[in-house]
Design a protein around this motif. Structure first.
Motif, PDB file in Angstrom:
ATOM      1  N   ASP A 115      12.178 -13.209 -11.082  1.00 24.97           N
ATOM      2  CA  ASP A 115      12.932 -13.978 -11.718  1.00 24.97           C
ATOM      3  C   ASP A 115      13.095 -15.238 -11.002  1.00 24.97           C
ATOM      4  OD1 ASP A 115      15.166 -15.376 -12.993  1.00 24.97           O
ATOM      5  OD2 ASP A 115      16.399 -13.698 -13.287  1.00 24.97           O
ATOM      6  N   PRO A 116      12.347 -16.459 -11.712  1.00 25.83           N
ATOM      7  CA  PRO A 116      12.168 -17.837 -10.898  1.00 25.83           C
ATOM      8  C   PRO A 116      13.685 -18.424 -10.465  1.00 25.83           C
ATOM      9  CG  PRO A 116      11.436 -17.825 -13.129  1.00 25.83           C
ATOM     10  CD  PRO A 116      11.693 -16.326 -12.991  1.00 25.83           C
ATOM     11  N   ARG A 117      14.699 -17.992 -11.333  1.00 28.27           N
ATOM     12  CA  ARG A 117      15.926 -18.596 -11.267  1.00 28.27           C
ATOM     13  C   ARG A 117      16.645 -17.969  -9.584  1.00 28.27           C
ATOM     14  NH1 ARG A 117      18.066 -16.788 -17.096  1.00 28.27           N
ATOM     15  NH2 ARG A 117      17.186 -14.977 -16.373  1.00 28.27           N
ATOM     16  N   THR A 118      16.359 -16.970  -9.487  1.00 30.68           N
ATOM     17  CA  THR A 118      16.946 -16.259  -8.346  1.00 30.68           C
ATOM     18  C   THR A 118      15.912 -15.808  -7.337  1.00 30.68           C
ATOM     19  OG1 THR A 118      16.784 -13.936  -9.123  1.00 30.68           O
ATOM     20  CG2 THR A 118      18.858 -15.190  -9.758  1.00 30.68           C
ATOM     21  N   TRP A 119      14.663 -15.535  -7.743  1.00 29.24           N
ATOM     22  CA  TRP A 119      13.608 -15.244  -7.017  1.00 29.24           C
ATOM     23  C   TRP A 119      13.792 -13.595  -6.642  1.00 29.24           C
ATOM     24  CZ3 TRP A 119       9.293 -17.728  -7.500  1.00 29.24           C
ATOM     25  CH2 TRP A 119       9.587 -19.255  -8.057  1.00 29.24           C
ATOM     26  N   GLN A 120      14.286 -12.947  -7.492  1.00 26.31           N
ATOM     27  CA  GLN A 120      14.612 -11.396  -7.064  1.00 26.31           C
ATOM     28  C   GLN A 120      13.566 -10.721  -8.072  1.00 26.31           C
ATOM     29  OE1 GLN A 120      16.816  -9.859  -4.916  1.00 26.31           O
ATOM     30  NE2 GLN A 120      17.049 -12.284  -4.342  1.00 26.31           N
ATOM     31  N   GLN A 121      12.935  -9.824  -7.531  1.00 24.31           N
ATOM     32  CA  GLN A 121      11.873  -9.023  -8.236  1.00 24.31           C
ATOM     33  C   GLN A 121      12.636  -7.805  -8.729  1.00 24.31           C
ATOM     34  OE1 GLN A 121       8.407  -8.990  -5.455  1.00 24.31           O
ATOM     35  NE2 GLN A 121       8.890  -6.738  -5.147  1.00 24.31           N
ATOM     36  N   SER A 122      11.793  -7.074  -9.788  1.00 26.86           N
ATOM     37  CA  SER A 122      12.192  -5.970 -10.452  1.00 26.86           C
ATOM     38  C   SER A 122      11.500  -4.723  -9.415  1.00 26.86           C
ATOM     39  CB  SER A 122      11.774  -5.617 -11.961  1.00 26.86           C
ATOM     40  OG  SER A 122      10.423  -5.803 -11.778  1.00 26.86           O
ATOM     41  N   GLU A 123      11.701  -3.430  -9.731  1.00 25.38           N
ATOM     42  CA  GLU A 123      11.200  -2.249  -9.202  1.00 25.38           C
ATOM     43  C   GLU A 123       9.686  -2.353  -9.643  1.00 25.38           C
ATOM     44  OE1 GLU A 123      12.476  -0.213  -6.816  1.00 25.38           O
ATOM     45  OE2 GLU A 123      14.409  -1.151  -6.757  1.00 25.38           O
ATOM     46  N   TRP A 124       8.989  -1.940  -8.928  1.00 22.97           N
ATOM     47  CA  TRP A 124       7.542  -1.909  -8.921  1.00 22.97           C
ATOM     48  C   TRP A 124       7.303  -0.518  -9.956  1.00 22.97           C
ATOM     49  CZ3 TRP A 124       4.026  -5.137  -7.643  1.00 22.97           C
ATOM     50  CH2 TRP A 124       4.245  -5.896  -6.537  1.00 22.97           C
ATOM     51  N   ARG A 125       6.434  -0.815 -10.974  1.00 24.41           N
ATOM     52  CA  ARG A 125       5.810   0.220 -11.868  1.00 24.41           C
ATOM     53  C   ARG A 125       4.458   0.132 -11.855  1.00 24.41           C
ATOM     54  NH1 ARG A 125       9.729   1.845 -16.038  1.00 24.41           N
ATOM     55  NH2 ARG A 125      11.726   1.180 -15.678  1.00 24.41           N
ATOM     56  N   LEU A 126       3.789   1.298 -12.270  1.00 23.84           N
ATOM     57  CA  LEU A 126       2.347   1.522 -12.458  1.00 23.84           C
ATOM     58  C   LEU A 126       2.218   1.024 -14.009  1.00 23.84           C
ATOM     59  CD1 LEU A 126       1.765   5.138 -11.159  1.00 23.84           C
ATOM     60  CD2 LEU A 126       1.066   3.054 -10.298  1.00 23.84           C
ATOM     61  N   ILE A 147       0.940  -1.240  -0.014  1.00 22.04           N
ATOM     62  CA  ILE A 147       0.061  -0.017  -0.126  1.00 22.04           C
ATOM     63  C   ILE A 147       0.780   1.086  -0.013  1.00 22.04           C
ATOM     64  CG2 ILE A 147      -1.639   1.552   1.445  1.00 22.04           C
ATOM     65  CD1 ILE A 147      -3.138  -1.122   2.147  1.00 22.04           C
ATOM     66  N   PRO A 148       1.780   1.492   0.865  1.00 18.83           N
ATOM     67  CA  PRO A 148       2.863   2.459   0.739  1.00 18.83           C
ATOM     68  C   PRO A 148       3.359   2.868  -0.504  1.00 18.83           C
ATOM     69  CG  PRO A 148       3.122   1.230   2.614  1.00 18.83           C
ATOM     70  CD  PRO A 148       2.315   0.731   1.814  1.00 18.83           C
ATOM     71  N   THR A 149       3.805   1.767  -1.003  1.00 15.90           N
ATOM     72  CA  THR A 149       4.414   1.685  -2.456  1.00 15.90           C
ATOM     73  C   THR A 149       3.456   2.257  -3.566  1.00 15.90           C
ATOM     74  OG1 THR A 149       5.914  -0.087  -1.962  1.00 15.90           O
ATOM     75  CG2 THR A 149       5.514   0.557  -4.241  1.00 15.90           C
ATOM     76  N   ALA A 150       2.157   1.801  -3.666  1.00 15.80           N
ATOM     77  CA  ALA A 150       1.310   2.205  -4.673  1.00 15.80           C
ATOM     78  C   ALA A 150       0.929   3.694  -4.287  1.00 15.80           C
ATOM     79  CB  ALA A 150      -0.007   1.225  -4.297  1.00 15.80           C
ATOM     80  N   LYS A 151       0.841   4.081  -3.043  1.00 18.71           N
ATOM     81  CA  LYS A 151       0.324   5.325  -2.696  1.00 18.71           C
ATOM     82  C   LYS A 151       1.503   6.277  -3.594  1.00 18.71           C
ATOM     83  CE  LYS A 151      -1.105   6.281   1.493  1.00 18.71           C
ATOM     84  NZ  LYS A 151      -1.192   6.466   2.652  1.00 18.71           N
TER      85      LYS A 151
END
Length: 312
Positions: free
Chosen positions: A275-286, A152-156
């Protein structure tokens, strides 16, 4: 963003939406959107949701990627593909409307509510399955970190930053925080503004705090059948706020009648790539904003998805 009237603020491109069924038919050749992989549990079918894309986006975006394009994508970091991969709302996104948006017959009301309960159950099962698959062994912790408290804070923050950048005409900021399709749409609306006009936007306050902001949808869906296929994580957060907008002329004076204050509720969709190989996720984007699901619209979109899956 409901900075109405949109056309007068140069935001007309934000209202250019293709309906879910139309987009599903157009996406019949898109191989990047596959039914959920076995990890996502057979019962968690992807029903079509309200999928928002811009008409300003490239008409060729629905074409299946070529072999060369696939090889090029394979050589890139999965998380670096976020701006391109987050081009639409994940099929099956169900945004429960307010009571006034329910169908009038009691039977239809109950069926509509039942569909929402089913979709929420599928979300939980699918998300849990994907998170479980990130466990190296049975007795170790999952490598995929949900961090739901930050959603929620990220979306706001993204919602506010995008509105401010749009009003200021800051294309660099828009390209940094939005998906590619949304960025193209918003930058086109900036280019279409009358010469000499400037726009101001301010978030006055968040309203109806008892019910908003709230998470309306949280989905994780693989982009393909392969075990290493990237996973889209999408969250829709409903935000109720009071906003003020104003238009200035070339001399910096307020255009008479342009200063308005309004209270709006927006279902803000943001996404990232895992990324299912490392389970890292990118930055959030709208990704955009999503309209509440309707009874008739949901039935049409389910039918369109069934036809799409049958054709494949």
């Amino acid at each position: 963003m409901a900075l109405a009237p949109a056309a007068r603020m140069g935001l007309a491109a934000r209202g250019r939406i293709v309906s879910g069924p139309t987009l599903l038919r157009a996406a019949a050749g898109v191989r990047s959107w596959q039914p959920p992989c076995p990890r996502a549990v057979a019962g968690a079918r992807m029903a079509s949701g309200s999928m928002r894309v811009s008409r300003v986006a490239s008409k060729g975006s629905g074409a299946a990627p070529s072999l060369e394009a696939k090889k090029k994508m394979a050589g890139q970091s999965v998380t670096s593909l976020a701006p391109q991969a987050l081009g639409m709302i994940v099929p099956g996104t169900f945004i429960l409307p307010q009571l006034a948006g329910f169908p009038k017959p009691l039977g239809d009301k109950l069926r509509f509510l039942g569909q929402w309960i089913l979709v929420k159950f599928q979300e939980v099962v699918s998300n849990s399955s994907i998170k479980w698959s990130s466990k190296p062994t049975f007795f170790t912790r999952a490598q995929l970190k949900a961090r739901r408290s930050t959603l929620i804070p990220t979306a706001k923050a993204l919602h506010r930053s995008m509105a401010e950048a749009l009003a200021a005409g800051d294309k660099a900021a828009i390209n940094r925080i939005c998906s590619q399709n949304l960025a193209i749409s918003l930058c086109a609306s900036i280019d279409s503004r009358p010469a000499g006009r400037r726009y101001g936007w301010e978030l006055v306050s968040y309203t109806r705090r008892l019910f908003y902001p709230s998470i309306r949808s949280h989905r994780m869906s693989p982009l393909g059948m392969e075990k290493t296929a990237p996973i889209v994580r999408q969250v829709v957060v409903a935000i109720s706020s009071r906003q003020r907008r104003v238009v200035y002329d070339k001399d910096g004076n307020v255009v008479p009648g342009s200063e308005k204050e309004m209270e709006v509720v927006e279902n803000v969709a943001m996404g990232c790539i895992i990324d299912p190989r490392t389970w890292q996720q990118s930055e959030w984007r709208l990704i955009g904003t999503v309209k509440p699901t309707t009874y008739d619209g949901w039935a049409q979109e389910k039918k369109a998805l069934a036809e799409l899956l049958k054709s494949r």
